[in-house]
Design a protein around this motif. Structure first.
Motif, PDB file in Angstrom:
ATOM      1  N   LYS A 272       0.837  -1.210   0.000  1.00  0.00           N
ATOM      2  CA  LYS A 272       0.000   0.000   0.000  1.00  0.00           C
ATOM      3  C   LYS A 272       0.866   1.252   0.000  1.00  0.00           C
ATOM      4  O   LYS A 272       1.113   1.864   1.026  1.00  0.00           O
ATOM      5  CB  LYS A 272      -0.917  -0.018   1.224  1.00  0.00           C
ATOM      6  CG  LYS A 272      -2.127  -0.922   1.017  1.00  0.00           C
ATOM      7  CD  LYS A 272      -3.407  -0.316   1.580  1.00  0.00           C
ATOM      8  CE  LYS A 272      -4.019   0.773   0.763  1.00  0.00           C
ATOM      9  NZ  LYS A 272      -3.840   2.112   1.120  1.00  0.00           N
ATOM     10  N   ALA A 274       0.112   3.992  -1.680  1.00  0.00           N
ATOM     11  CA  ALA A 274      -0.679   5.205  -1.960  1.00  0.00           C
ATOM     12  C   ALA A 274      -0.659   6.159  -0.776  1.00  0.00           C
ATOM     13  O   ALA A 274      -0.584   5.738   0.374  1.00  0.00           O
ATOM     14  CB  ALA A 274      -2.122   4.813  -2.270  1.00  0.00           C
ATOM     15  N   ASP A 278      -6.394  11.278   4.975  1.00  0.00           N
ATOM     16  CA  ASP A 278      -6.906  10.840   6.281  1.00  0.00           C
ATOM     17  C   ASP A 278      -8.245  11.515   6.590  1.00  0.00           C
ATOM     18  O   ASP A 278      -8.995  11.037   7.439  1.00  0.00           O
ATOM     19  CB  ASP A 278      -5.903  11.183   7.387  1.00  0.00           C
ATOM     20  CG  ASP A 278      -4.662  10.305   7.297  1.00  0.00           C
ATOM     21  OD1 ASP A 278      -4.804   9.131   6.906  1.00  0.00           O
ATOM     22  OD2 ASP A 278      -3.559  10.795   7.582  1.00  0.00           O
ATOM     23  N   THR A 303     -11.447   9.534   6.967  1.00  0.00           N
ATOM     24  CA  THR A 303     -11.705   8.507   5.948  1.00  0.00           C
ATOM     25  C   THR A 303     -11.452   7.152   6.608  1.00  0.00           C
ATOM     26  O   THR A 303     -10.875   7.092   7.691  1.00  0.00           O
ATOM     27  CB  THR A 303     -10.728   8.661   4.766  1.00  0.00           C
ATOM     28  OG1 THR A 303      -9.399   8.593   5.291  1.00  0.00           O
ATOM     29  CG2 THR A 303     -10.941   9.972   4.029  1.00  0.00           C
ATOM     30  N   ASP A 304     -11.842   6.089   5.937  1.00  0.00           N
ATOM     31  CA  ASP A 304     -11.500   4.763   6.456  1.00  0.00           C
ATOM     32  C   ASP A 304     -10.011   4.538   6.270  1.00  0.00           C
ATOM     33  O   ASP A 304      -9.460   4.879   5.221  1.00  0.00           O
ATOM     34  CB  ASP A 304     -12.243   3.670   5.661  1.00  0.00           C
ATOM     35  CG  ASP A 304     -13.713   3.683   5.981  1.00  0.00           C
ATOM     36  OD1 ASP A 304     -14.043   3.731   7.178  1.00  0.00           O
ATOM     37  OD2 ASP A 304     -14.521   3.662   5.026  1.00  0.00           O
ATOM     38  N   ILE A 306      -7.548   2.232   5.142  1.00  0.00           N
ATOM     39  CA  ILE A 306      -7.618   1.002   4.323  1.00  0.00           C
ATOM     40  C   ILE A 306      -6.617  -0.038   4.834  1.00  0.00           C
ATOM     41  O   ILE A 306      -6.923  -1.224   4.939  1.00  0.00           O
ATOM     42  CB  ILE A 306      -7.340   1.322   2.837  1.00  0.00           C
ATOM     43  CG1 ILE A 306      -8.255   2.452   2.369  1.00  0.00           C
ATOM     44  CG2 ILE A 306      -7.529   0.085   1.972  1.00  0.00           C
ATOM     45  CD1 ILE A 306      -7.827   3.085   1.057  1.00  0.00           C
ATOM     46  N   LEU A 307      -5.425   0.444   5.170  1.00  0.00           N
ATOM     47  CA  LEU A 307      -4.386  -0.483   5.638  1.00  0.00           C
ATOM     48  C   LEU A 307      -4.812  -1.163   6.938  1.00  0.00           C
ATOM     49  O   LEU A 307      -4.609  -2.375   7.108  1.00  0.00           O
ATOM     50  CB  LEU A 307      -3.065   0.274   5.821  1.00  0.00           C
ATOM     51  CG  LEU A 307      -1.816  -0.580   6.047  1.00  0.00           C
ATOM     52  CD1 LEU A 307      -1.566  -1.540   4.892  1.00  0.00           C
ATOM     53  CD2 LEU A 307      -0.588   0.301   6.267  1.00  0.00           C
ATOM     54  N   PHE A 323       3.193   1.614   3.824  1.00  0.00           N
ATOM     55  CA  PHE A 323       4.240   2.624   3.733  1.00  0.00           C
ATOM     56  C   PHE A 323       4.038   3.616   4.875  1.00  0.00           C
ATOM     57  O   PHE A 323       2.939   3.730   5.419  1.00  0.00           O
ATOM     58  CB  PHE A 323       4.170   3.357   2.381  1.00  0.00           C
ATOM     59  CG  PHE A 323       4.982   2.691   1.316  1.00  0.00           C
ATOM     60  CD1 PHE A 323       4.637   1.432   0.862  1.00  0.00           C
ATOM     61  CD2 PHE A 323       6.090   3.317   0.764  1.00  0.00           C
ATOM     62  CE1 PHE A 323       5.383   0.800  -0.116  1.00  0.00           C
ATOM     63  CE2 PHE A 323       6.848   2.694  -0.222  1.00  0.00           C
ATOM     64  CZ  PHE A 323       6.494   1.447  -0.662  1.00  0.00           C
ATOM     65  N   SER A 324       5.093   4.314   5.166  1.00  0.00           N
ATOM     66  CA  SER A 324       4.980   5.334   6.190  1.00  0.00           C
ATOM     67  C   SER A 324       5.808   6.527   5.741  1.00  0.00           C
ATOM     68  O   SER A 324       6.929   6.362   5.270  1.00  0.00           O
ATOM     69  CB  SER A 324       5.491   4.737   7.492  1.00  0.00           C
ATOM     70  OG  SER A 324       5.977   5.708   8.328  1.00  0.00           O
ATOM     71  N   MET A 325       5.210   7.676   5.819  1.00  0.00           N
ATOM     72  CA  MET A 325       5.913   8.892   5.403  1.00  0.00           C
ATOM     73  C   MET A 325       6.026   9.775   6.630  1.00  0.00           C
ATOM     74  O   MET A 325       5.017  10.153   7.210  1.00  0.00           O
ATOM     75  CB  MET A 325       5.085   9.554   4.302  1.00  0.00           C
ATOM     76  CG  MET A 325       5.543  10.872   3.916  1.00  0.00           C
ATOM     77  SD  MET A 325       6.272  11.138   2.364  1.00  0.00           S
ATOM     78  CE  MET A 325       6.496   9.926   1.296  1.00  0.00           C
ATOM     79  N   LYS A 337       3.067   2.167  13.623  1.00  0.00           N
ATOM     80  CA  LYS A 337       2.089   1.872  12.548  1.00  0.00           C
ATOM     81  C   LYS A 337       2.029   0.373  12.254  1.00  0.00           C
ATOM     82  O   LYS A 337       0.956  -0.191  12.039  1.00  0.00           O
ATOM     83  CB  LYS A 337       2.462   2.617  11.261  1.00  0.00           C
ATOM     84  CG  LYS A 337       1.955   4.046  11.248  1.00  0.00           C
ATOM     85  CD  LYS A 337       2.374   4.819  10.011  1.00  0.00           C
ATOM     86  CE  LYS A 337       2.297   6.313  10.332  1.00  0.00           C
ATOM     87  NZ  LYS A 337       2.850   7.171   9.309  1.00  0.00           N
ATOM     88  N   LYS A 341      -1.549  -1.221  12.902  1.00  0.00           N
ATOM     89  CA  LYS A 341      -2.317  -1.619  11.714  1.00  0.00           C
ATOM     90  C   LYS A 341      -2.213  -3.128  11.436  1.00  0.00           C
ATOM     91  O   LYS A 341      -2.747  -3.608  10.431  1.00  0.00           O
ATOM     92  CB  LYS A 341      -1.863  -0.802  10.500  1.00  0.00           C
ATOM     93  CG  LYS A 341      -2.037   0.719  10.705  1.00  0.00           C
ATOM     94  CD  LYS A 341      -1.968   1.508   9.408  1.00  0.00           C
ATOM     95  CE  LYS A 341      -2.075   3.008   9.650  1.00  0.00           C
ATOM     96  NZ  LYS A 341      -2.321   3.799   8.442  1.00  0.00           N
TER      97      LYS A 341
HETATM   98  N1  CTP Z   1      -3.306   4.479   4.659  1.00  0.00           N
HETATM   99  C1  CTP Z   1      -4.498   3.879   4.327  1.00  0.00           C
HETATM  100  N2  CTP Z   1      -5.670   4.535   4.501  1.00  0.00           N
HETATM  101  C2  CTP Z   1      -5.698   5.773   5.024  1.00  0.00           C
HETATM  102  C3  CTP Z   1      -4.489   6.397   5.376  1.00  0.00           C
HETATM  103  C4  CTP Z   1      -3.296   5.717   5.168  1.00  0.00           C
HETATM  104  O1  CTP Z   1      -4.483   2.742   3.841  1.00  0.00           O
HETATM  105  N3  CTP Z   1      -6.853   6.388   5.174  1.00  0.00           N
HETATM  106  C5  CTP Z   1      -2.077   3.710   4.461  1.00  0.00           C
HETATM  107  C6  CTP Z   1      -1.107   4.284   3.447  1.00  0.00           C
HETATM  108  O2  CTP Z   1      -1.366   3.771   2.148  1.00  0.00           O
HETATM  109  C7  CTP Z   1       0.236   3.812   3.979  1.00  0.00           C
HETATM  110  C8  CTP Z   1       0.026   3.730   5.474  1.00  0.00           C
HETATM  111  O3  CTP Z   1      -1.379   3.729   5.683  1.00  0.00           O
HETATM  112  O4  CTP Z   1       0.528   2.505   3.541  1.00  0.00           O
HETATM  113  C9  CTP Z   1       0.611   4.833   6.298  1.00  0.00           C
HETATM  114  O5  CTP Z   1       0.256   6.074   5.788  1.00  0.00           O
HETATM  115  P1  CTP Z   1       0.751   7.416   6.525  1.00  0.00           P
HETATM  116  O6  CTP Z   1       0.061   8.580   5.885  1.00  0.00           O
HETATM  117  O7  CTP Z   1       2.233   7.472   6.653  1.00  0.00           O
HETATM  118  O8  CTP Z   1       0.252   7.205   7.966  1.00  0.00           O
HETATM  119  P2  CTP Z   1      -1.117   7.328   8.635  1.00  0.00           P
HETATM  120  O9  CTP Z   1      -1.546   5.972   9.043  1.00  0.00           O
HETATM  121  O10 CTP Z   1      -2.067   8.114   7.804  1.00  0.00           O
HETATM  122  O11 CTP Z   1      -0.716   8.102   9.969  1.00  0.00           O
HETATM  123  P3  CTP Z   1      -0.243   9.634  10.202  1.00  0.00           P
HETATM  124  O12 CTP Z   1      -0.928  10.429   9.142  1.00  0.00           O
HETATM  125  O13 CTP Z   1      -0.715   9.885  11.557  1.00  0.00           O
HETATM  126  O14 CTP Z   1       1.237   9.585  10.075  1.00  0.00           O
END
Ligand code: CTP
Length: 398
Positions: A272, A274, A278, A303-304, A306-307, A323-325, A337, A341
């Protein structure tokens, strides 16, 4: 990507033969050992010297040329090649190979070949559509040869229709798929998400992020080259869709949730990458929001994730990589995470490192699992993609 690979290009008599100089050159730049075999008729359209200059190898046109520099060339070339592409494949050559006729250097080279053989027919539209030619293509398919369908367009004979040789990069991608990578993902279904989601505010505006999709597209392409059956769920990007991949185009986080959850159960590996929103506006205005005096604010809802959904509904044997950014505390936040998750691996990006993150062709990733942290060097996103897949394969075997 083709270091150590022997690629044989068979060129038969058609105007598109001139394009094969570019194909030969592209393959050489990918470090392939390229050998060109031409029919006598092909030499009317492009010369053997052109290919010899580009490939630094002898170009073969005649089985009985006694000055040839390898032993029994038609057998040696065909049986030692890693992939063979005949392009353009004329109606004559298709017919001969379909019926086992081997009366020149090109057609004799094909019979002893045990590697993947691809044929790209190119000719006048009415010749292409002729049932005899179509039957020959079908016969070749039944023998395991791959027919690369011709494109439609303006043809040299001034007809418009099917018969154009596909562009050079398409032909090269067929060769790469045939032999560039070890097929260590054959039989595996891989789902990749890529790019940014767009959350509408009104018919004109939306909330998004800087993701270009490059990392996810690289993962999808490399998984495909390694033999996987790949589905790519992608937000809008400016990238060309990878070939041989099932591409599902989405816009919002909700669309991505629906597309991913619809196919998740059947996947062996889910990656994942993408950048999913959020939050989204609670309401989407039907009409363009007009400006007024003073400040304005938009109410957002979650939003939901997904991960998290995938982690909670993981199938036995399935491997999920998120992934984590991050801009700070990369390892700590990414480990959190991973646990929260319930996924098997996090590919962590540190946005503050030069050459990493959005819009670059390179990335610096740390692969984090419950019992390992592996920092990868700065490298192209395509090579990062291979490292991610290597790690997943190793962890799945462990
Ligand atoms: N992700 C997801 N659905 C969301 C948000 C994130 O599936 N609504 C997935 C992304 O595709 C990625 C992972 O969660 O693989 C982490 O995304 P990231 O933006 O780094 O972290 P968040 O879980 O959104 O946490 P935060 O924004 O607090 O860092």
């Amino acid at each position: 990507m083709l270091t150590g690979k022997k690629i044989v290009l068979g060129v038969s008599g058609g105007i598109a033969a001139y394009k094969m100089a570019n194909v030969a050159s592209m393959l050489v730049k990918l470090h392939a050992d390229v050998h060109v075999v031409m029919t006598e008729n092909a030499t009317h359209f492009i010369t053997p010297e052109t290919f010899e200059t580009l490939t630094a190898n002898r170009c073969y046109t005649n089985v009985f040329d006694r000055s040839m520099d390898i032993h029994v060339p038609h057998v040696t070339l065909g049986s030692t090649a890693d992939a063979i592409l005949i392009a353009p494949a004329s109606a004559d050559v298709l017919g001969k190979i379909a019926h086992g006729i081997a009366d020149d250097m090109l057609t004799t080279t094909i019979l002893p070949a045990t590697c993947p053989v691809m044929l790209a027919p190119s000719m006048n539209v009415h010749m292409y559509e002729n049932p005899i030619v179509q039957n020959n293509m079908n016969t070749l398919r039944t023998y395991g040869y791959e027919i690369i369908e011709a494109d439609e367009g303006f043809l040299a004979c001034r007809d418009i229709g099917k018969g154009k040789l596909p562009p050079e990069d398409v032909l090269v991608e067929y060769i790469l798929r045939a032999c560039a990578k070890e097929k260590d993902l054959t039989g595996k279904k891989v789902l990749v998400t890529a790019g940014a989601t767009m959350e509408a505010i009104d018919p004109v505006r939306y909330i998004t992020n800087h993701s270009t999709g490059k990392m996810g597209y690289a993962v999808a392409r490399r998984a495909m080259l390694r033999g996987a059956e790949v589905t790519l769920v992608t937000g809008q990007t400016s990238l060309d869709a990878p070939m041989f991949v099932n591409v599902l185009q989405i816009t919002s986080a909700k669309d991505m949730y629906e597309a991913v959850t619809a196919v998740a159960d059947e996947q062996d590996i889910i990656i994942k990458s993408a950048a999913v929103a959020d939050y989204r506006p609670i309401t989407v205005a039907d009409h363009k929001i007009k400006k007024k005096d003073g400040d304005m604010s938009i109410s957002l809802e979650r939003t939901d994730d997904i991960l998290s959904y995938l982690g909670a509904h993981k199938k036995p044997g399935q491997f999920i990589c998120g992934f984590s950014m991050e801009t700070e505390n990369l390892i700590e936040n990414s480990k959190a995470k991973l646990e929260k998750k319930h996924v098997d691996m996090i590919a962590a990006n540190n946005l503050n490192v030069a050459g990493a993150g959005f819009k670059t062709d390179t990335n610096v990733i740390t692969l984090i699992t419950k019992d390992s942290v592996r920092e990868l060097p700065l490298q192209s996103k395509e090579d990062v993609a291979d490292c991610i897949l290597d790690e997943i394969i190793a962890k799945m075997k462990a």
